[in-house]
Design an enzyme around this catalytic site. Structure first.
Site, PDB file in Angstrom:
ATOM      1  N   THR A 119     -15.020  -1.820  -7.345  1.00  0.00           N
ATOM      2  CA  THR A 119     -15.148  -2.094  -5.912  1.00  0.00           C
ATOM      3  C   THR A 119     -16.623  -2.053  -5.499  1.00  0.00           C
ATOM      4  OG1 THR A 119     -12.991  -1.033  -5.694  1.00  0.00           O
ATOM      5  CG2 THR A 119     -14.127  -1.583  -3.662  1.00  0.00           C
TER       6      THR A 119
ATOM      7  N   LYS B 236       0.852  -1.193   0.000  1.00  0.00           N
ATOM      8  CA  LYS B 236       0.000   0.000   0.000  1.00  0.00           C
ATOM      9  C   LYS B 236       0.878   1.230   0.000  1.00  0.00           C
ATOM     10  CE  LYS B 236      -4.466   0.935   0.267  1.00  0.00           C
ATOM     11  NZ  LYS B 236      -5.577   0.047  -0.103  1.00  0.00           N
TER      12      LYS B 236
HETATM   13  N1  GLU Z   1      -7.048   0.401  -3.308  1.00  0.00           N
HETATM   14  C1  GLU Z   1      -7.845  -0.750  -3.573  1.00  0.00           C
HETATM   15  C2  GLU Z   1      -7.914  -1.668  -2.365  1.00  0.00           C
HETATM   16  O1  GLU Z   1      -7.766  -1.239  -1.253  1.00  0.00           O
HETATM   17  C3  GLU Z   1      -7.419  -1.454  -4.857  1.00  0.00           C
HETATM   18  C4  GLU Z   1      -6.045  -2.033  -4.848  1.00  0.00           C
HETATM   19  C5  GLU Z   1      -5.601  -2.551  -6.219  1.00  0.00           C
HETATM   20  O2  GLU Z   1      -6.387  -2.535  -7.150  1.00  0.00           O
HETATM   21  O3  GLU Z   1      -4.435  -2.951  -6.303  1.00  0.00           O
HETATM   22  O4  GLU Z   1      -8.193  -2.823  -2.459  1.00  0.00           O
END
Ligand code: GLU
Length: 477
Positions: free
Chosen positions: A196, A108
């Site tokens: 999402t 992250k």
């Molecule tokens: N930021 C999103 C998450 O927390 C997507 C992460 C991604 O697509 O790599 O899952």
């Protein structure tokens, strides 16, 4: 570091949830610790000349687990970003990817910034510089570390990151796969922006396919007519609320935003409310429902489903006992603290946990990464061939109809619907639906199959940890 409610920090909260699941597993000595800890966090401070002065920004990229590479996870832009948060989010990515079998380790990133304070060209300068700092240390790389959007970032930032990587790696044929969530015209994939929220919808649909699970939450029937509170009408909350209200018959009775909440027992028009927020910056004075100044209190209103889709820790020891929702689905990462989780479980609420509920984003990111590496759009080879084969069947049915003297005929739009081969968006949605169903199945198996597991979060963590452990053990670690 503890939170203002005196509770453990977000990272400690994730660790507590991990520990609860790990205690039920028979992992070899030391492996539990190896999986739990965050492998590395890189902190960068850089200056950008803006408005005649040099401003210094602090950013992070944390790698939680490299049992599979590349590692994957979004980059967040928020003034509240700090190391502890980024590490918690990176850890969640590890278990999330394992649960939905996206072949990645967890990572992250975050930049401590309020993006609303900057103009687009200033954000571009800042993003390019941040990306440069990460790229030169291989913290962004198609084979090693692939960021994506998160809170405060979107397609524009991802396109800038991809472009920056391409400028610094002109001969890398896979350069586009260095980041996901790019706009479709810049190597992205259809359906990533909605992914999402769409995943939250598919997760709920799957939950409601199992009457025993629905009963566990004290509910019955289908999604049709269910009263839903959505907290945060950003990208995730907006899409989830929109799809649930327009496609599944849910009534979005409350929308909670930064500046208060909006209520309409008959169901809010999500699109209209969203447009209002974009134009006015909040829900105050919005004519589509009754305004409540104390938005946080509205989380305690009566409903069937509560969808926290914004920040972590919104359901904590202060309000957990007063939350009435029998079913909570964590569209955000970490919206329920470990303490609140315990209170809610004892009250009998069912929680569909973040590591499953919001995995739609990374799932479609996986599809985008594969598309970039294969250099071809999904469906490009098969679509017309599929249509031609369908045409054969339709022709045969028509011949049969003629033979029967017109006694039988096709449903009016069958031909049109059946003839059309699937495009990229349909394939992405189909892949996402399949992923969400399979992951729920694996969690459910543990939830119902083990006497010592009584909640979906522990079940999800068990599945994730077991898969990560298997991967480490296969490597001989
Ligand atoms: N930021 C999103 C998450 O927390 C997507 C992460 C991604 O697509 O790599 O899952």
């Amino acid at each position: 570091m503890s939170t203002p409610t005196g509770e453990p920090s977000f990272r400690q909260s994730v660790d507590l949830m991990f520990n609860r699941a790990a205690a039920l597993l028979d992992l070899p000595p030391g492996l539990e610790e190896k999986i739990r800890v965050c492998n590395a966090t890189y902190t960068v401070r850089f200056g950008v000349k803006l408005r005649g002065e040099i401003r210094t920004f602090t950013g992070y990229r944390s790698v939680h687990s490299e049992h599979m590479e590349p590692v994957k996870g979004g980059i967040r832009y928020a003034p509240t970003v700090h190391q502890d948060e980024v590490e918690a989010l990176a850890a969640l990515m590890t278990y999330k990817c394992a649960l939905v079998t996206a072949p990645f380790g967890g990572s992250k990133g975050g930049l401590c910034i309020d993006p609303r304070q900057y103009e687009p060209d200033e954000l571009e300068k800042i993003t390019r510089r941040f990306a440069y700092e990460l790229i030169k240390r291989d913290m962004i790389n198609p084979a090693q570390n692939v960021p994506a959007p998160d809170m405060g970032t979107g397609e524009r930032e991802m396109a800038i990151i991809a472009d920056q990587y391409q400028r610094m790696n002109t001969t890398d044929i896979n350069a586009r796969a260095c980041v996901t969530g790019k706009p479709p015209h810049a190597g992205g994939i259809q359906g990533r922006v909605e992914a999402t929220g769409r995943g939250v919808q598919y997760a709920l649909r799957e939950f409601f396919r199992h009457p025993e699970d629905v009963k566990q939450a004290g509910l019955s029937g289908s999604l049709d007519g269910k009263r839903v509170i959505v907290q945060g009408l950003g990208n995730v909350g907006y899409h989830a609320a929109l799809f649930l209200s327009t496609e599944d018959g849910c009534k979005i009775t409350h929308v909670v935003e930064r500046d208060g909440a909006l209520e309409n027992p008959a169901g809010l028009d999500v699109q209209a409310v969203h447009d209002w927020i974009l134009g006015h910056g909040g829900v105050r004075n919005c004519p589509f429902g009754t305004y409540h100044e104390d938005g946080v209190k509205v989380l305690e209103a009566e409903c069937d489903i509560l969808i926290p889709a914004a920040l972590e820790g919104v359901i904590n020891m202060h309000n957990a006992a007063d939350i009435q929702a029998p079913l909570i689905i964590e569209a955000a990462n970490g919206p329920i603290t470990a303490g609140a989780d315990e209170v809610l479980r004892h009250k009998g609420a069912v929680i569909i946990p973040d590591l499953y509920a919001n995995a739609g984003g990374v799932t479609v990111s996986y599809f985008e990464w594969v598309k970039n590496l294969s250099h071809i759009r999904f469906g490009r080879m098969q679509r017309r061939q599929e249509e031609a084969r369908h045409q054969l069947i339709v022709d045969e049915l028509q011949r049969l109809d003629e033979h029967l003297g017109g006694a039988w005929s096709m449903t009016p739009d069958f031909k049109q619907k059946y003839l059309r081969g699937a495009d990229e968006l349909e394939l992405v949605r189909s892949g996402l639906d399949d992923t969400m169903r399979a992951a729920y199945g694996s969690m459910r198996e543990v939830w119902w199959g083990r006497d010592d597991v009584t909640d979906l979060r522990t079940a999800g963590f068990i599945v994730g940890i077991e898969r990560v452990a298997a991967s480490y053990q296969a490597k001989g670690i």
